[in-house]
Design a protein around this motif. Structure first.
Motif, PDB file in Angstrom:
ATOM      1  N   LYS A 245      41.279  33.437  45.235  1.00 58.82           N
ATOM      2  CA  LYS A 245      41.028  33.028  46.615  1.00 58.82           C
ATOM      3  C   LYS A 245      40.486  34.225  47.366  1.00 58.82           C
ATOM      4  CE  LYS A 245      44.759  29.687  46.639  1.00 58.82           C
ATOM      5  NZ  LYS A 245      46.183  29.545  46.917  1.00 58.82           N
ATOM      6  N   ILE A 246      39.422  34.009  48.094  1.00 56.86           N
ATOM      7  CA  ILE A 246      38.875  35.083  48.913  1.00 56.86           C
ATOM      8  C   ILE A 246      38.725  34.567  50.340  1.00 56.86           C
ATOM      9  CG2 ILE A 246      36.930  36.657  49.284  1.00 56.86           C
ATOM     10  CD1 ILE A 246      36.306  36.458  46.303  1.00 56.86           C
ATOM     11  N   GLU A 247      39.255  35.340  51.257  1.00 56.44           N
ATOM     12  CA  GLU A 247      39.100  35.014  52.676  1.00 56.44           C
ATOM     13  C   GLU A 247      38.528  36.245  53.344  1.00 56.44           C
ATOM     14  OE1 GLU A 247      43.007  34.154  54.105  1.00 56.44           O
ATOM     15  OE2 GLU A 247      43.265  32.527  52.668  1.00 56.44           O
ATOM     16  N   SER A 248      37.615  36.036  54.271  1.00 59.04           N
ATOM     17  CA  SER A 248      37.043  37.196  54.925  1.00 59.04           C
ATOM     18  C   SER A 248      36.719  36.907  56.375  1.00 59.04           C
ATOM     19  CB  SER A 248      35.780  37.625  54.172  1.00 59.04           C
ATOM     20  OG  SER A 248      35.417  38.915  54.555  1.00 59.04           O
ATOM     21  N   ASP A 249      36.962  37.896  57.199  1.00 53.54           N
ATOM     22  CA  ASP A 249      36.617  37.834  58.614  1.00 53.54           C
ATOM     23  C   ASP A 249      35.592  38.917  58.874  1.00 53.54           C
ATOM     24  OD1 ASP A 249      37.827  35.849  60.033  1.00 53.54           O
ATOM     25  OD2 ASP A 249      39.689  36.970  60.389  1.00 53.54           O
ATOM     26  N   VAL A 250      34.381  38.519  59.217  1.00 48.41           N
ATOM     27  CA  VAL A 250      33.338  39.522  59.434  1.00 48.41           C
ATOM     28  C   VAL A 250      33.754  40.457  60.568  1.00 48.41           C
ATOM     29  CG1 VAL A 250      30.920  39.863  60.129  1.00 48.41           C
ATOM     30  CG2 VAL A 250      31.516  38.078  58.491  1.00 48.41           C
ATOM     31  N   GLY A 251      33.630  41.750  60.290  1.00 50.77           N
ATOM     32  CA  GLY A 251      34.020  42.764  61.271  1.00 50.77           C
ATOM     33  C   GLY A 251      35.487  43.140  61.211  1.00 50.77           C
ATOM     34  N   LYS A 252      36.251  42.405  60.430  1.00 54.72           N
ATOM     35  CA  LYS A 252      37.695  42.700  60.342  1.00 54.72           C
ATOM     36  C   LYS A 252      38.133  43.098  58.936  1.00 54.72           C
ATOM     37  CE  LYS A 252      39.527  40.097  64.220  1.00 54.72           C
ATOM     38  NZ  LYS A 252      40.251  38.894  64.646  1.00 54.72           N
ATOM     39  N   GLY A 253      37.809  42.275  57.986  1.00 53.65           N
ATOM     40  CA  GLY A 253      38.218  42.623  56.631  1.00 53.65           C
ATOM     41  C   GLY A 253      38.245  41.448  55.684  1.00 53.65           C
ATOM     42  N   THR A 254      38.716  41.749  54.490  1.00 53.62           N
ATOM     43  CA  THR A 254      38.672  40.781  53.403  1.00 53.62           C
ATOM     44  C   THR A 254      40.016  40.749  52.691  1.00 53.62           C
ATOM     45  OG1 THR A 254      36.320  41.216  53.096  1.00 53.62           O
ATOM     46  CG2 THR A 254      37.457  40.214  51.228  1.00 53.62           C
ATOM     47  N   LYS A 255      40.386  39.564  52.252  1.00 53.01           N
ATOM     48  CA  LYS A 255      41.616  39.416  51.480  1.00 53.01           C
ATOM     49  C   LYS A 255      41.289  38.646  50.211  1.00 53.01           C
ATOM     50  CE  LYS A 255      46.358  37.942  52.324  1.00 53.01           C
ATOM     51  NZ  LYS A 255      47.240  37.422  53.391  1.00 53.01           N
ATOM     52  N   LEU A 256      41.693  39.212  49.099  1.00 45.42           N
ATOM     53  CA  LEU A 256      41.425  38.604  47.793  1.00 45.42           C
ATOM     54  C   LEU A 256      42.750  38.411  47.069  1.00 45.42           C
ATOM     55  CD1 LEU A 256      38.708  39.830  45.307  1.00 45.42           C
ATOM     56  CD2 LEU A 256      41.095  39.778  44.575  1.00 45.42           C
ATOM     57  N   LEU A 257      42.963  37.221  46.577  1.00 51.85           N
ATOM     58  CA  LEU A 257      44.169  36.947  45.793  1.00 51.85           C
ATOM     59  C   LEU A 257      43.753  36.459  44.422  1.00 51.85           C
ATOM     60  CD1 LEU A 257      45.132  35.283  48.881  1.00 51.85           C
ATOM     61  CD2 LEU A 257      47.153  36.003  47.648  1.00 51.85           C
ATOM     62  N   ALA A 258      44.183  37.176  43.409  1.00 47.79           N
ATOM     63  CA  ALA A 258      43.854  36.771  42.043  1.00 47.79           C
ATOM     64  C   ALA A 258      45.132  36.623  41.243  1.00 47.79           C
ATOM     65  CB  ALA A 258      42.945  37.805  41.395  1.00 47.79           C
ATOM     66  N   ARG A 259      45.178  35.580  40.446  1.00 48.01           N
ATOM     67  CA  ARG A 259      46.334  35.352  39.573  1.00 48.01           C
ATOM     68  C   ARG A 259      45.871  35.242  38.131  1.00 48.01           C
ATOM     69  NH1 ARG A 259      50.857  31.033  40.921  1.00 48.01           N
ATOM     70  NH2 ARG A 259      51.548  32.895  42.006  1.00 48.01           N
ATOM     71  N   ILE A 260      46.564  35.981  37.286  1.00 45.09           N
ATOM     72  CA  ILE A 260      46.328  35.879  35.842  1.00 45.09           C
ATOM     73  C   ILE A 260      47.626  35.358  35.255  1.00 45.09           C
ATOM     74  CG2 ILE A 260      45.790  37.137  33.718  1.00 45.09           C
ATOM     75  CD1 ILE A 260      44.849  38.782  36.929  1.00 45.09           C
ATOM     76  N   ARG A 261      47.576  34.178  34.723  1.00 44.91           N
ATOM     77  CA  ARG A 261      48.809  33.571  34.189  1.00 44.91           C
ATOM     78  C   ARG A 261      49.199  34.241  32.869  1.00 44.91           C
ATOM     79  NH1 ARG A 261      50.905  29.101  36.166  1.00 44.91           N
ATOM     80  NH2 ARG A 261      51.855  28.825  34.110  1.00 44.91           N
ATOM     81  N   LEU A 262      50.460  34.477  32.695  1.00 45.86           N
ATOM     82  CA  LEU A 262      50.925  35.180  31.493  1.00 45.86           C
ATOM     83  C   LEU A 262      50.744  34.330  30.238  1.00 45.86           C
ATOM     84  CD1 LEU A 262      54.139  36.904  32.866  1.00 45.86           C
ATOM     85  CD2 LEU A 262      51.905  37.944  32.466  1.00 45.86           C
ATOM     86  N   ASP A 263      50.681  32.992  30.423  1.00 47.23           N
ATOM     87  CA  ASP A 263      50.531  32.124  29.264  1.00 47.23           C
ATOM     88  C   ASP A 263      49.087  31.669  29.057  1.00 47.23           C
ATOM     89  OD1 ASP A 263      50.100  30.314  31.259  1.00 47.23           O
ATOM     90  OD2 ASP A 263      51.774  28.996  30.762  1.00 47.23           O
ATOM     91  N   SER A 264      48.170  32.295  29.795  1.00 43.53           N
ATOM     92  CA  SER A 264      46.763  31.895  29.674  1.00 43.53           C
ATOM     93  C   SER A 264      46.052  32.828  28.708  1.00 43.53           C
ATOM     94  CB  SER A 264      46.075  31.984  31.027  1.00 43.53           C
ATOM     95  OG  SER A 264      46.048  33.324  31.469  1.00 43.53           O
ATOM     96  N   ASN A 265      45.007  32.350  28.146  1.00 45.95           N
ATOM     97  CA  ASN A 265      44.142  33.215  27.356  1.00 45.95           C
ATOM     98  C   ASN A 265      42.707  32.770  27.539  1.00 45.95           C
ATOM     99  OD1 ASN A 265      44.690  35.581  25.897  1.00 45.95           O
ATOM    100  ND2 ASN A 265      46.221  34.473  24.710  1.00 45.95           N
ATOM    101  N   ALA A 266      41.963  33.599  28.239  1.00 49.76           N
ATOM    102  CA  ALA A 266      40.591  33.208  28.613  1.00 49.76           C
ATOM    103  C   ALA A 266      39.697  33.113  27.393  1.00 49.76           C
ATOM    104  CB  ALA A 266      39.998  34.186  29.585  1.00 49.76           C
TER     105      ALA A 266
END
Ligand SMILES: Nc1ncnc2c1ncn2[C@@H]1O[C@H](COP(=O)(O)OP(=O)(O)O)[C@@H](O)[C@H]1O
Ligand SMILES: [Mg+2]
Length: 148
Positions: A127-148
């Motif tokens: 998930k990426i959220e951003s406010d121009v002029g303020k900043g950015t927030k990025l949330l990434a999840r890697i599941r322990l039981d996943s294998n890409a």
């Protein structure tokens, strides 16, 4: 993001924007934490791609940021929040090869526009959220039981 799972480990790092001397330190610390745990090497590899690319984006584009690194019984959660210019068009920024990096950054070997696409590729949730002029927030999840 961790409401339904048990938090086993958490560390918060500060990342300084525009400072290439300390660039990569947070990812290096995350690497040594992960190597000491019994986590699948491919999961570790993916988490490190996410951590490094997100950290470098703070170094290159933002003023200051925090990397919150959490391991739960289900996943590795990497949350990066920065104060900076923000991203005006996230869809465009996600495109392979899109970059606003300066020539100086390219000379250092960064700015190929593959950071966000690689973060996407290596996360199970992004998930990426951003406010121009303020900043950015990025949330990434890697599941322990996943294998890409
Ligand atoms: N934290 C951030 N703050 C502001 N802009 C960002 C941030 N992260 C990414 N961007 C923007 O998205 C573009 C694409 O990012 P990325 O895919 O990592 O490629 P690169 O870092 O090589 O330019 C960047 O060039 C920049 O314009
Ligand atoms: Mg990048």
């Amino acid at each position: 993001m961790t409401v339904y799972s048990e938090e086993l480990f958490k560390r918060v790092f500060t990342v300084y924007g525009h400072n290439f001397d300390t660039a990569g330190e947070t990812s290096t610390e995350i690497k040594s934490i992960l190597k000491g745990l019994e986590i699948d090497s491919d999961i570790i590899r993916r988490a490190l791609v996410v951590a490094f690319e997100a950290e470098m984006n703070v170094v290159m584009y933002a003023n200051i940021g925090t990397v919150s690194f959490v391991i739960t019984d289900e996943a590795i959660d990497i949350e990066v929040a920065d104060e900076g210019p923000g991203i005006p068009d996230i869809e465009q920024a996600m495109q392979e090869g899109f970059s606003t990096a300066s020539d100086e950054m390219r000379e250092k070997g960064f700015g190929f526009g593959m950071g966000l696409p690689n973060i996407k590729k290596n996360s199970d949730v992004l998930k990426i959220e951003s406010d121009v002029g303020k900043g950015t927030k990025l949330l990434a999840r890697i599941r322990l039981d996943s294998n890409a």
